[in-house]
Design a protein around this motif. Structure first.
Motif, PDB file in Angstrom:
ATOM      1  N   ARG A 251     -30.851 -49.184 -15.538  1.00 18.33           N
ATOM      2  CA  ARG A 251     -29.840 -48.272 -15.001  1.00 18.33           C
ATOM      3  C   ARG A 251     -29.511 -47.288 -16.114  1.00 18.33           C
ATOM      4  O   ARG A 251     -29.741 -47.581 -17.291  1.00 18.33           O
ATOM      5  N   LYS A 252     -28.998 -46.136 -15.762  1.00 16.06           N
ATOM      6  CA  LYS A 252     -28.685 -45.113 -16.756  1.00 16.06           C
ATOM      7  C   LYS A 252     -27.746 -45.692 -17.821  1.00 16.06           C
ATOM      8  O   LYS A 252     -26.743 -46.330 -17.510  1.00 16.06           O
TER       9      LYS A 252
ATOM     10  N   LEU B 233     -32.254 -42.980 -20.134  1.00  8.62           N
ATOM     11  CA  LEU B 233     -31.546 -41.703 -20.052  1.00  8.62           C
ATOM     12  C   LEU B 233     -31.299 -41.289 -18.614  1.00  8.62           C
ATOM     13  O   LEU B 233     -30.257 -40.723 -18.291  1.00  8.62           O
ATOM     14  N   GLU B 234     -32.268 -41.546 -17.748  1.00  9.46           N
ATOM     15  CA  GLU B 234     -32.123 -41.243 -16.326  1.00  9.46           C
ATOM     16  C   GLU B 234     -33.076 -42.132 -15.550  1.00  9.46           C
ATOM     17  O   GLU B 234     -34.105 -42.561 -16.071  1.00  9.46           O
ATOM     18  N   ILE B 235     -32.700 -42.414 -14.300  1.00  7.52           N
ATOM     19  CA  ILE B 235     -33.551 -43.247 -13.454  1.00  7.52           C
ATOM     20  C   ILE B 235     -33.322 -42.867 -12.000  1.00  7.52           C
ATOM     21  O   ILE B 235     -32.182 -42.692 -11.564  1.00  7.52           O
ATOM     22  N   ASP B 236     -34.426 -42.695 -11.269  1.00  6.42           N
ATOM     23  CA  ASP B 236     -34.415 -42.349  -9.852  1.00  6.42           C
ATOM     24  C   ASP B 236     -35.517 -43.157  -9.170  1.00  6.42           C
ATOM     25  O   ASP B 236     -36.628 -42.663  -8.974  1.00  6.42           O
TER      26      ASP B 236
ATOM     27  N   ARG C  23     -38.857 -41.749 -10.836  1.00 10.28           N
ATOM     28  CA  ARG C  23     -38.771 -41.227 -12.202  1.00 10.28           C
ATOM     29  C   ARG C  23     -37.840 -42.084 -13.056  1.00 10.28           C
ATOM     30  O   ARG C  23     -36.801 -42.533 -12.603  1.00 10.28           O
ATOM     31  N   VAL C  24     -38.263 -42.271 -14.306  1.00 14.41           N
ATOM     32  CA  VAL C  24     -37.392 -42.884 -15.295  1.00 14.41           C
ATOM     33  C   VAL C  24     -37.695 -42.225 -16.637  1.00 14.41           C
ATOM     34  O   VAL C  24     -38.847 -41.942 -16.952  1.00 14.41           O
TER      35      VAL C  24
ATOM     36  N   THR D  45     -41.176 -40.393 -20.316  1.00 15.47           N
ATOM     37  CA  THR D  45     -40.823 -40.214 -18.909  1.00 15.47           C
ATOM     38  C   THR D  45     -41.980 -40.654 -18.031  1.00 15.47           C
ATOM     39  O   THR D  45     -43.125 -40.263 -18.268  1.00 15.47           O
TER      40      THR D  45
END
Length: 150
Positions: free
Chosen positions: A42-43, A63-66, A70-71, A92
């Motif tokens: 999780r972010k 840093l980011e996760i979708d 994408r992560v 990424t």
């Protein structure tokens, strides 16, 4: 200036299966030559890449996760002092379904020119991702083809 490595491969598998293989330790150990990642995915979650003997190879945070597209991971080498000194990079993973396959793009970049870390990962990522592709398409990862400098 920055230094960047980009690798694109196509894997004949469902997008969720590729996503799970990228993030779940039980898959990682098979294709990453015994290594695995520890993370809550999780972010802001801490992230670690672990050697088979339990030592930390790399560390950072999400840093980011979708999911399952994408992560991005803030990533620093922890076992080679000269690479650790370069600081944090960003790796990424981007996944896109293309017909019966998944286009997987791995981008690894650092805010430094002529990075020894990017040089190192540019040798490692192709082996890891070829092994992942083999595992998902044939149920067998590649044999040990990577030796880690400890």
């Amino acid at each position: 200036m920055s230094d960047k490595f980009v690798y694109v491969t196509y894997i004949r598998a469902a997008q969720q299966k590729v996503w799970d293989a990228l993030l779940k330790p039980e898959f990682q150990r098979a294709y990453w030559f015994g290594m695995h990642q520890e993370c809550g995915w999780r972010k802001g979650a801490s992230w670690k890449m672990m050697f088979p003997d339990g030592r930390v190879a790399d560390a950072g945070e999400v840093l980011e996760i979708d999911p399952p597209k994408r992560v991005a991971i803030k990533w620093r080498n922890e076992f080679r002092p000269e690479l650790k000194a370069e600081g944090f990079s960003v790796a990424t993973y981007e996944l896109e379904t293309v017909g019966d396959a998944v286009k997987l793009t791995v981008t690894h970049e650092i805010d430094k020119t002529d990075s020894q870390f990017i040089k190192a990962v540019s040798g490692g990522w192709p082996k890891v991702l070829a092994s992942l592709k083999s595992l998902l398409e044939t149920d067998a990862a590649l044999p040990e083809i990577h030796s880690y400098k400890k």
